[in-house]
Design an enzyme around this catalytic site. Structure first.
Site, PDB file in Angstrom:
ATOM      1  N   ARG A 232      -3.770  -4.562  -3.751  1.00  0.00           N
ATOM      2  CA  ARG A 232      -3.586  -4.570  -5.211  1.00  0.00           C
ATOM      3  C   ARG A 232      -4.524  -3.572  -5.909  1.00  0.00           C
ATOM      4  NH1 ARG A 232      -2.030  -8.689  -8.940  1.00  0.00           N
ATOM      5  NH2 ARG A 232      -2.662  -7.240 -10.541  1.00  0.00           N
ATOM      6  N   LYS A 233      -5.494  -3.037  -5.197  1.00  0.00           N
ATOM      7  CA  LYS A 233      -6.466  -2.144  -5.833  1.00  0.00           C
ATOM      8  C   LYS A 233      -5.999  -0.684  -5.712  1.00  0.00           C
ATOM      9  CE  LYS A 233      -8.668  -6.110  -5.626  1.00  0.00           C
ATOM     10  NZ  LYS A 233      -8.578  -7.200  -6.562  1.00  0.00           N
TER      11      LYS A 233
END
Ligand SMILES: *Cc1c(COP(=O)(O)O)cnc(C)c1O
Length: 384
Positions: free
Chosen positions: A188-189
């Site tokens: 998700r980063k």
């Protein structure tokens, strides 16, 4: 918007960006025969350390273990208090519990969603050992003001910058700004190693201790031991953990770091287009960016002040668009309810029900983004 024929358009919330370079870096690692923490991890630490302007970098299995290790190596434990926001991903608070300390929640600033710095001082007691701030959604918190409070009270400032790799605070990259900063490489980063994290710091003693603790408390690394010309019987100077990143993961990370500039540029362009599209909406509040920071746009968060956020999310999902609530309020989760002395966090509780994360990732096409904007404007108005 043209009517679509055939397969319905589906838009995920996030998607990692890989090309052939990740594959070739992983192949190199596999062919080398060295797959645990070794030369690829060392190279990854070097490149992330340089990028974040931190003197030292220590890779770990995740940001969660990096944060845990940070609290642990600073000697924070039972009876101690750590000041932190409740509006965050739950891992930032879990680690405080895992070292046996008590989280003391401070409300957020409703415009930035970061800890409200003006409310920190009155939460400081004799037991306070650290402020654990969070750069929420990749937007840097006010590092200078927090450092001033930390220094005045002789406590540490630990930064949960899990989301903030590449973000700028007063022209400086998040990382080397504070005593200890933790990064995440979860998918998700902005860059990913599958799972992975890192502590970056300017303090040699913190880095040294973190390196020993992540490796069972062993006094030498495997790499040094295996390359030594005389046998080394390692000794154990600390009761440690296994929080080692593998070279397979670091191989992916090294390829990702080569393209981070490109990835951030793509994200910024998507964010800019969303903000332009929502400028005239009376239902949607786009993210606020203070003039002295530049976020990496790890997430694009809007606030729906009217209507029902969950209903809008449900309707978008029916149309194939994945969204997520902006964040949770840790103190309202079952695992935390009843443990905490009464907490009054009105802005946190409001943000937890009003905020929404929209699809943002480098490969998001113009067509997909137009579709998201059109549907969101429609449902936000309808629900208001
Ligand atoms: C993602 C995230 C974490 C956890 O990162 P992992 O690498 O998955 O452990 C911690 N804190 C915040 C604010 C995050 O967004």
């Amino acid at each position: 918007m043209k009517k679509r024929i055939g397969k319905r358009l589906t838009v995920p919330l996030a998607k990692p960006y890989f090309s052939s370079s990740e594959e070739s870096r992983v192949r190199e690692v596999l062919r080398s025969g060295w797959v645990t923490q070794g030369p690829a991890v060392a190279a990854f630490e070097e490149v992330v350390g340089r990028y974040t302007d931190a003197k030292y970098a220590v890779a770990t299995t995740s940001a969660t273990t990096a944060l845990f290790l940070s609290l642990y190596l600073l000697g924070i434990g039972p009876g101690d208090e750590v000041i932190t926001p409740s509006f965050t991903f739950i891992a930032s608070t879990n680690v405080i519990m895992h070292v046996g300390a008590n989280p003391v929640f401070v409300d957020i600033d409703p415009s930035t969603y970061n800890i409200d710095v003006s409310k920190i001082a009155k939460k400081i007691t004799k037991k306070t050992k650290a402020i654990l701030s969070v750069d929420q959604f990749g937007l840097p918190c006010d590092y200078d003001l927090i450092r001033r409070i930390a220094e005045a009270n002789c406590i540490y400032h630990i930064s949960d910058a899990a989301c903030a790799l590449g973000s700028l605070y007063k022209g400086k990259r998040v990382g080397g700004i504070t005593d200890i900063t933790c990064l995440s490489f979860h998918p998700r980063k902005v860059i990913t190693t599958g799972e992975g994290g890192m502590i970056v710091t300017n303090k040699k003693s913190f880095a040294q201790k973190a390196k020993i603790l992540r490796h069972h408390g062993m006094s030498v690394s495997d790499l040094v031991r295996h390359h030594a010309s005389v046998p080394i019987n390692e000794s154990y100077t600390e009761i440690g953990f296994n929080f080692r990143m593998s070279d397979v993961q670091a191989g992916i990370g090294n390829a990702q770091m080569e393209k981070i500039g490109f990835l951030l540029k793509k994200r910024a362009a998507i964010a800019e287009k969303y903000t332009r599209a929502f400028r005239d909406s009376t239902e949607i509040i786009p993210p606020y960016v203070p003039s002295d920071v530049q976020p990496n746009w790890q997430s694009y968060i809007i606030r729906l002040t009217k209507g029902n956020r969950d209903e809008v999310m449900r309707r978008l999902l029916v149309d194939g668009i994945a969204t997520r609530r902006g964040n949770l309020a840790v103190h309202q989760q079952e695992a935390y309810r009843g443990r905490q002395f009464p907490v009054v966090l009105p802005e946190t509780e409001k943000a937890a029900v009003q905020t929404l994360a929209l699809p943002i990732f480098p490969q998001l096409t113009k067509h997909e983004q137009d579709y998201v904007i059109e549907k969101l404007l429609f449902y936000a108005k309808k629900s208001a």
